[in-house]
Scaffold this active site. Structure first.
Site, PDB file in Angstrom:
ATOM      1  N   HIS A 408       5.374  -4.037   2.049  1.00  0.00           N
ATOM      2  CA  HIS A 408       5.698  -3.008   3.103  1.00  0.00           C
ATOM      3  C   HIS A 408       4.584  -1.988   3.585  1.00  0.00           C
ATOM      4  CE1 HIS A 408       8.215   0.871   4.206  1.00  0.00           C
ATOM      5  NE2 HIS A 408       9.052  -0.222   4.952  1.00  0.00           N
ATOM      6  N   ASP A 415     -14.607  -2.596   9.863  1.00  0.00           N
ATOM      7  CA  ASP A 415     -16.047  -2.597   9.872  1.00  0.00           C
ATOM      8  C   ASP A 415     -16.504  -1.739   8.483  1.00  0.00           C
ATOM      9  OD1 ASP A 415     -16.321  -4.087  12.147  1.00  0.00           O
ATOM     10  OD2 ASP A 415     -17.170  -2.561  13.217  1.00  0.00           O
TER      11      ASP A 415
END
Length: 490
Positions: A408, A415
């Site tokens: 959930h 990056d």
């Protein structure tokens, strides 16, 4: 025969109205036009009642004075570009704060109850789902005790997500002094025009200095201990500092559109007085009752105890404004990533621009990994999402299906320095129909915690391959394609 021709002309007029109103979204228009042919007149009534946000229009939650600063030069270029682009959409731009990653329900509830019992002035709570079960009653008892101690407590719940929260409990809370409101209750007149717009937030603000937000509602299933639900994997945040003020701004805006609770309703059953344990007792009861089960949970799924320094941008998705803030946030992050993108979401039914952003990221050399649940409660969504996998796998996206239990969590990491965590799914409902909040966090330490958890989740998942999709039966493919046909309406 004339009356049949007249009815056809009227239905055609209704279809023309739909086509004109949805001209910017042809796929949605085609879905409603198809329904109008199958269910004449009825479909038009459903369309008006589910796509008419005129009563909830308001301005975007952004500050007139941009209080943000630029990210330090130590952040890489992609983080700086994302931060600059999102400043215009965020509540108050970049905010210096401290952030803790909370993994799964038990740790979140422990931290939440501890913070609630230490509140001195205000508690503001907003939940899509708030249950009257083992967890909900303990938190309610803490709120009742705190309001008796002079703390101002405001409570907002969604009219659909929390529709079965007992009326006698609301009455008890209000009699204790808690201010209670509901976003679009399922009764006249809201049921006529706003039933399809929901408050999907899970936010708590304490003393204007601390906040909790993310994917975890209030309910026993989120502990992962409910037998008929099983293990529950989720992500939440504890935020201290300036960013908590932005969540407070969002709460205040939602509070103003919410419907006040009724203190007394004729015909309500009388409730016998309930013993309310002290705040300290309520907290210790939670640890006592759930402690043994908590000890059996895999240690690798426990939360990091650290509050990390971070820059945070808070954004609100709102069906009453033209700009789809959450979708725009995801799109900007996808298009500016240079090295890696890791996405975790339970619902994945993206629009075409999001799909293209993901595929072009891979074409730029970005490693993209998508983690989704193997099993999902909403069958139609479960069928529809699998139709997107083939083109993504062919483009080079690594798709993993989580098989340990219910996935959930809603998060994205870019990056090694940027994280997006909130309550919004990757679907049209979260993008266009729900009130949503998400936090964009700039911190290598926070991203490291989320990435470590992502890698652990991959150990409980399996990598999808094209062969897995090819082996599906023809009836299954037909069902999945049929489900996708209605994906613009999901």
């Amino acid at each position: 025969m004339e009356w049949i021709l007249g009815l056809c002309l009227v239905n055609m007029l209704f279809m023309l109205i739909i086509a004109i109103r949805e001209v910017r979204r042809p796929s949605k228009a085609l879905n409603w036009l198809a329904l109008s042919l199958i269910l004449p007149f009825i479909a038009f009534g459903l369309y008006l009642s589910s796509t008419n946000p005129l009563g909830i229009r308001r301005k975007r939650l952004t500050s007139d004075v941009n209080e943000s600063t630029n990210l330090p030069d130590s952040f890489n270029r992609s983080a700086s570009v994302i931060a600059d682009a999102l400043n215009q959409f965020s509540v108050h731009g970049l905010r210096a704060s401290r952030v803790q990653i909370l993994i799964n329900g038990i740790k979140t509830y422990e931290e939440l109850i501890e913070s609630l019992k230490n509140a001195q002035n205000t508690i503001d709570m907003e939940y899509f789902i708030y249950r009257d079960d083992q967890i909900g009653r303990k938190i309610t008892n803490v709120l009742v005790e705190q309001v008796k101690s002079g703390v101002r407590v405001r409570f907002v719940r969604d009219g659909l997500g929390s529709w079965n929260f007992p009326r006698n409990q609301i009455k008890r809370m209000m009699e204790a002094g808690i201010e209670c409101r509901t976003i679009f209750p399922l009764r006249f007149p809201w049921i006529l025009s706003n039933w399809n717009y929901r408050d999907h937030c899970k936010n708590v603000m304490i003393d204007g200095e601390k906040a909790f937000t993310g994917g975890i509602n209030v309910g026993y299933e989120y502990t992962g201990l409910k037998p008929d639900v099983g293990f529950w994997r989720d992500t939440h945040l504890r935020i201290e500092g300036e960013a908590s003020e932005d969540l407070q701004t969002i709460f205040d805006a939602h509070w103003r559109i919410a419907t006040p609770g009724r203190k007394k309703n004729r015909g309500d059953a009388k409730t016998s007085p309930q013993k309310v344990p002290s705040v300290k007792e309520a907290h210790s009861n939670l640890l006592t009752e759930l402690g043994a089960e908590f000890d059996r949970i895999d240690e690798t799924h426990r939360s990091n105890e650290s509050l990390h320094k971070a820059y945070v941008q808070t954004l609100e998705g709102n069906p009453g404004i033209p700009t789809t803030i959450i979708r725009t946030t995801y799109f900007i992050c996808l298009t500016q990533a240079n090295r890696t993108i890791d996405i975790t979401t339970p619902f994945f039914i993206p629009e075409e621009d999001i799909l293209m952003a993901i595929k072009t990221a891979v074409a730029r050399g970005v490693r993209v990994r998508l983690l989704v649940p193997r099993h999902i409660e909403n069958k139609i969504v479960g069928y529809a999402k699998r139709t997107y996998y083939g083109e993504l796998i062919e483009a080079g996206v690594h798709i993993y299906e989580y098989n340990k239990g219910m996935l959930h969590a809603k998060q994205m990491v870019i990056d090694g320095e940027v994280a997006v965590v909130g309550a919004a799914n990757w679907d049209m409902r979260s993008f266009r129909l729900n009130y949503e909040t998400c936090e964009v966090i700039y911190s290598a330490d926070v991203v490291e915690d989320l990435t470590e958890q992502f890698e652990r989740d991959l150990n409980d998942s399996f990598l999808l391959k094209v062969d897995d999709l090819v082996q599906r039966s023809i009836p299954q493919r037909i069902i999945e394609q049929g489900a996708r046909l209605f994906s613009p309406l999901l």
